[in-house]
Scaffold this active site. Structure first.
Site, PDB file in Angstrom:
ATOM      1  N   LYS A 222       7.951  -8.667  -7.953  1.00  8.70           N
ATOM      2  CA  LYS A 222       7.746  -7.502  -8.822  1.00  8.70           C
ATOM      3  C   LYS A 222       8.674  -7.503 -10.028  1.00  8.70           C
ATOM      4  O   LYS A 222       9.689  -8.192 -10.066  1.00  8.70           O
ATOM      5  CB  LYS A 222       7.888  -6.201  -8.011  1.00  8.70           C
ATOM      6  CG  LYS A 222       6.627  -5.900  -7.195  1.00  8.70           C
ATOM      7  CD  LYS A 222       6.695  -4.575  -6.470  1.00  8.70           C
ATOM      8  CE  LYS A 222       5.374  -4.353  -5.709  1.00  8.70           C
ATOM      9  NZ  LYS A 222       5.405  -3.142  -4.868  1.00  8.70           N
ATOM     10  N   ARG A 256       5.741  -7.202   2.773  1.00  7.30           N
ATOM     11  CA  ARG A 256       4.499  -7.571   2.084  1.00  7.30           C
ATOM     12  C   ARG A 256       4.842  -8.584   0.997  1.00  7.30           C
ATOM     13  O   ARG A 256       5.517  -8.242   0.031  1.00  7.30           O
ATOM     14  CB  ARG A 256       3.851  -6.309   1.495  1.00  7.30           C
ATOM     15  CG  ARG A 256       2.521  -6.553   0.808  1.00  7.30           C
ATOM     16  CD  ARG A 256       1.966  -5.241   0.245  1.00  7.30           C
ATOM     17  NE  ARG A 256       0.699  -5.429  -0.415  1.00  7.30           N
ATOM     18  CZ  ARG A 256       0.582  -5.857  -1.678  1.00  7.30           C
ATOM     19  NH1 ARG A 256       1.640  -6.115  -2.407  1.00  7.30           N
ATOM     20  NH2 ARG A 256      -0.608  -6.025  -2.207  1.00  7.30           N
TER      21      ARG A 256
HETATM   22  C1  8Y7 Z   1       2.705  -2.451  -2.590  1.00 11.26           C
HETATM   23  C2  8Y7 Z   1       1.469  -2.278  -1.942  1.00 11.26           C
HETATM   24  C3  8Y7 Z   1       1.155  -3.191  -3.897  1.00 11.26           C
HETATM   25  C4  8Y7 Z   1       3.881  -2.006  -1.933  1.00 11.26           C
HETATM   26  C5  8Y7 Z   1       2.461  -1.309  -0.105  1.00 11.26           C
HETATM   27  C6  8Y7 Z   1       2.134  -5.588  -6.207  1.00 11.26           C
HETATM   28  C7  8Y7 Z   1      -0.904  -2.728  -2.496  1.00 11.26           C
HETATM   29  C8  8Y7 Z   1       1.484  -4.291  -6.442  1.00 11.26           C
HETATM   30  N1  8Y7 Z   1       2.487  -3.045  -3.806  1.00 11.26           N
HETATM   31  N2  8Y7 Z   1       1.340  -1.723  -0.713  1.00 11.26           N
HETATM   32  N3  8Y7 Z   1       0.513  -2.742  -2.777  1.00 11.26           N
HETATM   33  N4  8Y7 Z   1       3.706  -1.442  -0.689  1.00 11.26           N
HETATM   34  N5  8Y7 Z   1       2.401  -0.739   1.103  1.00 11.26           N
HETATM   35  O1  8Y7 Z   1       2.882  -5.978  -7.147  1.00 11.26           O
HETATM   36  O2  8Y7 Z   1       5.006  -2.067  -2.414  1.00 11.26           O
HETATM   37  O3  8Y7 Z   1       1.970  -6.253  -5.186  1.00 11.26           O
HETATM   38  S1  8Y7 Z   1       0.255  -3.840  -5.249  1.00 11.26           S
END
Ligand code: 8Y7
Length: 277
Positions: A222, A256
């Site tokens: 990020k 994640r």
């Molecule tokens: C997160 C996410 C994204 C996060 C959860 C990216 C879908 C943006 N970020 N879901 N999703 N937590 N739970 O840069 O931080 O991956 S999308």
């Protein structure tokens, strides 16, 4: 052992788990939308499973800052065939990154194991749809909307504000009959937050755990990593791993990430050391 059921499988959340990111949007910012066909999605899933992922997170709506909204039909068409195909071929928990009632219901019928909602079930009908699935839910904090969330985000105290928001969503879930033990909390790194806000939330990750919830962290590649290190998206792995290692020590158990193998190996050692007697 701290077993949590995710549909047809359970995960021991006393151990760390890697959630591999599978983007199925044409504009996913860090994989260039390369996994847009079913076949490519299955190959990428197989690779992440071989590398030790416990969960595959399928997302059909880009939530990156400034992303365009997608229609319900588009999201259903992108996500459901992939959930179905992954569950048919692999023994893995599939989570779906969605805020859409129709996608929650449809994916639950196809074997989804976790609802991952960056809007914490705030969309019309989402609380009810989620309650009816009986599945666990990751409630994430976001300030504002994806289109505008990075315009001057501001908090009285970011940790307290994020905590109160998440607790208010926990209460709404409980009023719908969703038991707290089904809920996972996520401070939402990068969702309406400056670098300083993100760093404070990571420093205080234990307060979320301290409320009695499992914690999920998503910070892979990020902007905050880029800002902290002055590096472009393709050079953010080491910083991502450092921040995730820190979150592990503060109690997060689901990570994640795009880069599964490096995290599985890092977390295996972190966890071995913590458990050594
Ligand atoms: C997160 C996410 C994204 C996060 C959860 C990216 C879908 C943006 N970020 N879901 N999703 N937590 N739970 O840069 O931080 O991956 S999308």
């Amino acid at each position: 052992m701290s077993l949590m059921p995710f549909g047809d499988k359970s995960l021991d959340l006393s151990l760390p788990h890697v959630m591999g990111i599978l983007n199925v949007t044409p504009d996913s910012f860090s994989d260039g939308g390369a996994f847009n066909s079913l076949d490519a999605a299955l190959r990428q899933s197989e690779k992440m499973i071989q590398e030790g992922a416990s969960i595959i997170d399928v997302g059909g709506e880009s939530t990156r800052p400034g992303a365009a909204p997608v229609s319900i039909q588009q999201e259903l068409d992108r996500v459901l065939p992939i959930v179905e195909a992954i569950k048919k071929r692999f023994d893995i928990v599939v989570s779906v990154d969605t805020s859409t009632t129709e996608v929650i219901r449809g994916a639950a019928l196809l074997g989804m194991g976790l609802i991952n909602d960056v809007r914490a079930l705030e969309r019309e009908g989402a609380l009810l749809a989620a309650a009816e699935t009986n599945l666990p839910i990751c409630l994430m904090h976001m300030k504002g909307m994806p289109q505008t969330m990075q315009d001057r985000p501001d908090y009285v105290s970011v940790v307290d504000d994020v905590m109160s928001y998440l607790m208010s969503r926990v209460v709404q879930c409980e009023l719908m009959g969703i038991h707290r033990s089904r809920l996972i909390l996520d401070p939402g790194i990068g969702f309406g937050k400056t670098l300083a806000h993100n760093l404070l939330l990571l420093k205080h990750t234990e307060v979320f755990k301290g409320m009695g919830f499992e914690v999920l962290i998503g910070l892979s590649r990020k902007t905050m990593i880029g800002e902290a290190l002055g590096l472009p998206v393709e050079e953010r792995l080491y910083g991502t791993m450092g921040a995730n290692a820190s979150a592990y020590l503060k109690g997060a158990r689901i990570f994640r990430v795009h880069d599964v193998r490096p995290h599985v190996e890092m977390l295996a050692l972190m966890s071995r050391i913590e458990r050594e007697i």
